[in-house]
Design a protein around this motif. Structure first.
Motif, PDB file in Angstrom:
ATOM      1  N   ALA A  28       0.828  -1.206   0.000  1.00 33.03           N
ATOM      2  CA  ALA A  28       0.000   0.000   0.000  1.00 33.03           C
ATOM      3  C   ALA A  28       0.866   1.261   0.000  1.00 33.03           C
ATOM      4  CB  ALA A  28      -0.937  -0.005   1.208  1.00 33.03           C
ATOM      5  N   ALA A  29       1.975   1.236   0.747  1.00 33.70           N
ATOM      6  CA  ALA A  29       2.872   2.391   0.778  1.00 33.70           C
ATOM      7  C   ALA A  29       3.518   2.614  -0.587  1.00 33.70           C
ATOM      8  CB  ALA A  29       3.943   2.191   1.854  1.00 33.70           C
ATOM      9  N   VAL A  30       3.985   1.554  -1.217  1.00 29.73           N
ATOM     10  CA  VAL A  30       4.624   1.683  -2.528  1.00 29.73           C
ATOM     11  C   VAL A  30       3.625   2.172  -3.573  1.00 29.73           C
ATOM     12  CG1 VAL A  30       5.674   0.350  -4.407  1.00 29.73           C
ATOM     13  CG2 VAL A  30       6.461   0.037  -2.063  1.00 29.73           C
ATOM     14  N   LEU A  31       2.426   1.604  -3.585  1.00 26.76           N
ATOM     15  CA  LEU A  31       1.420   2.033  -4.549  1.00 26.76           C
ATOM     16  C   LEU A  31       0.986   3.475  -4.294  1.00 26.76           C
ATOM     17  CD1 LEU A  31      -0.786  -1.171  -4.852  1.00 26.76           C
ATOM     18  CD2 LEU A  31       0.832  -0.261  -6.514  1.00 26.76           C
ATOM     19  N   TRP A  36       1.163   9.082  -6.027  1.00 27.74           N
ATOM     20  CA  TRP A  36       1.517  10.470  -5.732  1.00 27.74           C
ATOM     21  C   TRP A  36       2.575  10.971  -6.715  1.00 27.74           C
ATOM     22  CZ3 TRP A  36       6.170  12.360  -3.301  1.00 27.74           C
ATOM     23  CH2 TRP A  36       6.129  13.712  -3.049  1.00 27.74           C
ATOM     24  N   GLY A  37       3.568  10.141  -7.015  1.00 33.27           N
ATOM     25  CA  GLY A  37       4.584  10.535  -7.984  1.00 33.27           C
ATOM     26  C   GLY A  37       4.008  10.716  -9.369  1.00 33.27           C
ATOM     27  N   SER A  39       1.090  11.773 -10.044  1.00 35.86           N
ATOM     28  CA  SER A  39       0.255  12.973 -10.082  1.00 35.86           C
ATOM     29  C   SER A  39       1.077  14.250 -10.242  1.00 35.86           C
ATOM     30  CB  SER A  39      -0.611  13.057  -8.820  1.00 35.86           C
ATOM     31  OG  SER A  39       0.208  13.305  -7.693  1.00 35.86           O
ATOM     32  N   THR A  40       2.388  14.181 -10.075  1.00 35.81           N
ATOM     33  CA  THR A  40       3.208  15.371 -10.276  1.00 35.81           C
ATOM     34  C   THR A  40       3.460  15.555 -11.765  1.00 35.81           C
ATOM     35  OG1 THR A  40       5.260  14.132 -10.037  1.00 35.81           O
ATOM     36  CG2 THR A  40       4.350  15.086  -8.039  1.00 35.81           C
ATOM     37  N   PRO A  41       3.536  16.792 -12.244  1.00 33.13           N
ATOM     38  CA  PRO A  41       3.678  17.037 -13.682  1.00 33.13           C
ATOM     39  C   PRO A  41       4.946  16.430 -14.284  1.00 33.13           C
ATOM     40  CG  PRO A  41       3.072  19.057 -12.550  1.00 33.13           C
ATOM     41  CD  PRO A  41       3.355  18.028 -11.502  1.00 33.13           C
ATOM     42  N   GLU A  42       6.017  16.342 -13.518  1.00 30.26           N
ATOM     43  CA  GLU A  42       7.271  15.825 -14.063  1.00 30.26           C
ATOM     44  C   GLU A  42       7.210  14.328 -14.354  1.00 30.26           C
ATOM     45  OE1 GLU A  42       7.455  17.232 -10.789  1.00 30.26           O
ATOM     46  OE2 GLU A  42       7.532  19.233 -11.625  1.00 30.26           O
ATOM     47  N   MET A  43       6.345  13.613 -13.661  1.00 25.93           N
ATOM     48  CA  MET A  43       6.336  12.152 -13.767  1.00 25.93           C
ATOM     49  C   MET A  43       5.197  11.620 -14.623  1.00 25.93           C
ATOM     50  SD  MET A  43       8.935  11.116 -12.173  1.00 25.93           S
ATOM     51  CE  MET A  43       8.623   9.387 -12.007  1.00 25.93           C
ATOM     52  N   GLN A  44       4.353  12.475 -15.170  1.00 23.74           N
ATOM     53  CA  GLN A  44       3.230  11.975 -15.955  1.00 23.74           C
ATOM     54  C   GLN A  44       3.725  11.364 -17.266  1.00 23.74           C
ATOM     55  OE1 GLN A  44       0.400  15.103 -16.329  1.00 23.74           O
ATOM     56  NE2 GLN A  44      -0.418  14.772 -14.289  1.00 23.74           N
ATOM     57  N   ILE A  45       2.994  10.354 -17.726  1.00 15.99           N
ATOM     58  CA  ILE A  45       3.368   9.652 -18.954  1.00 15.99           C
ATOM     59  C   ILE A  45       3.134  10.567 -20.148  1.00 15.99           C
ATOM     60  CG2 ILE A  45       2.748   7.751 -20.479  1.00 15.99           C
ATOM     61  CD1 ILE A  45       1.989   6.153 -18.023  1.00 15.99           C
ATOM     62  N   GLN A  46       4.109  10.614 -21.017  1.00 15.92           N
ATOM     63  CA  GLN A  46       3.947  11.328 -22.280  1.00 15.92           C
ATOM     64  C   GLN A  46       3.616  10.277 -23.334  1.00 15.92           C
ATOM     65  OE1 GLN A  46       7.446  13.650 -22.947  1.00 15.92           O
ATOM     66  NE2 GLN A  46       7.132  14.865 -21.108  1.00 15.92           N
ATOM     67  N   TRP A  47       2.364  10.274 -23.770  1.00 15.96           N
ATOM     68  CA  TRP A  47       1.862   9.217 -24.639  1.00 15.96           C
ATOM     69  C   TRP A  47       2.580   9.183 -25.980  1.00 15.96           C
ATOM     70  CZ3 TRP A  47      -0.392   5.617 -22.134  1.00 15.96           C
ATOM     71  CH2 TRP A  47      -1.099   5.920 -20.977  1.00 15.96           C
TER      72      TRP A  47
END
Length: 56
Positions: A28-31, A36-37, A39-47
């Protein structure tokens, strides 16, 4: 005929349950950190980059 002794407080089933609970909490902590990571703009997937990796 032999009878089994009563289960002690630290029986193997209790120890396994403790490890299972610890594993579930760790998962649960890892997920939660991953969500949370993400949801930050730097980590979002670029399709576009993902599609390029797949050959599209």
């Amino acid at each position: 005929m032999t009878s089994n002794p009563p289960a002690s407080p630290a029986s193997p089933a209790r120890r396994h349950r403790g490890w299972r609970v610890a594993g579930m909490l760790a998962l649960a902590a890892v997920l939660g950190l991953a969500f949370w990571g993400y949801s930050t703009p730097e980590m979002q997937i670029q399709w576009e980059n993902l599609a390029a990796l797949c050959g599209f």
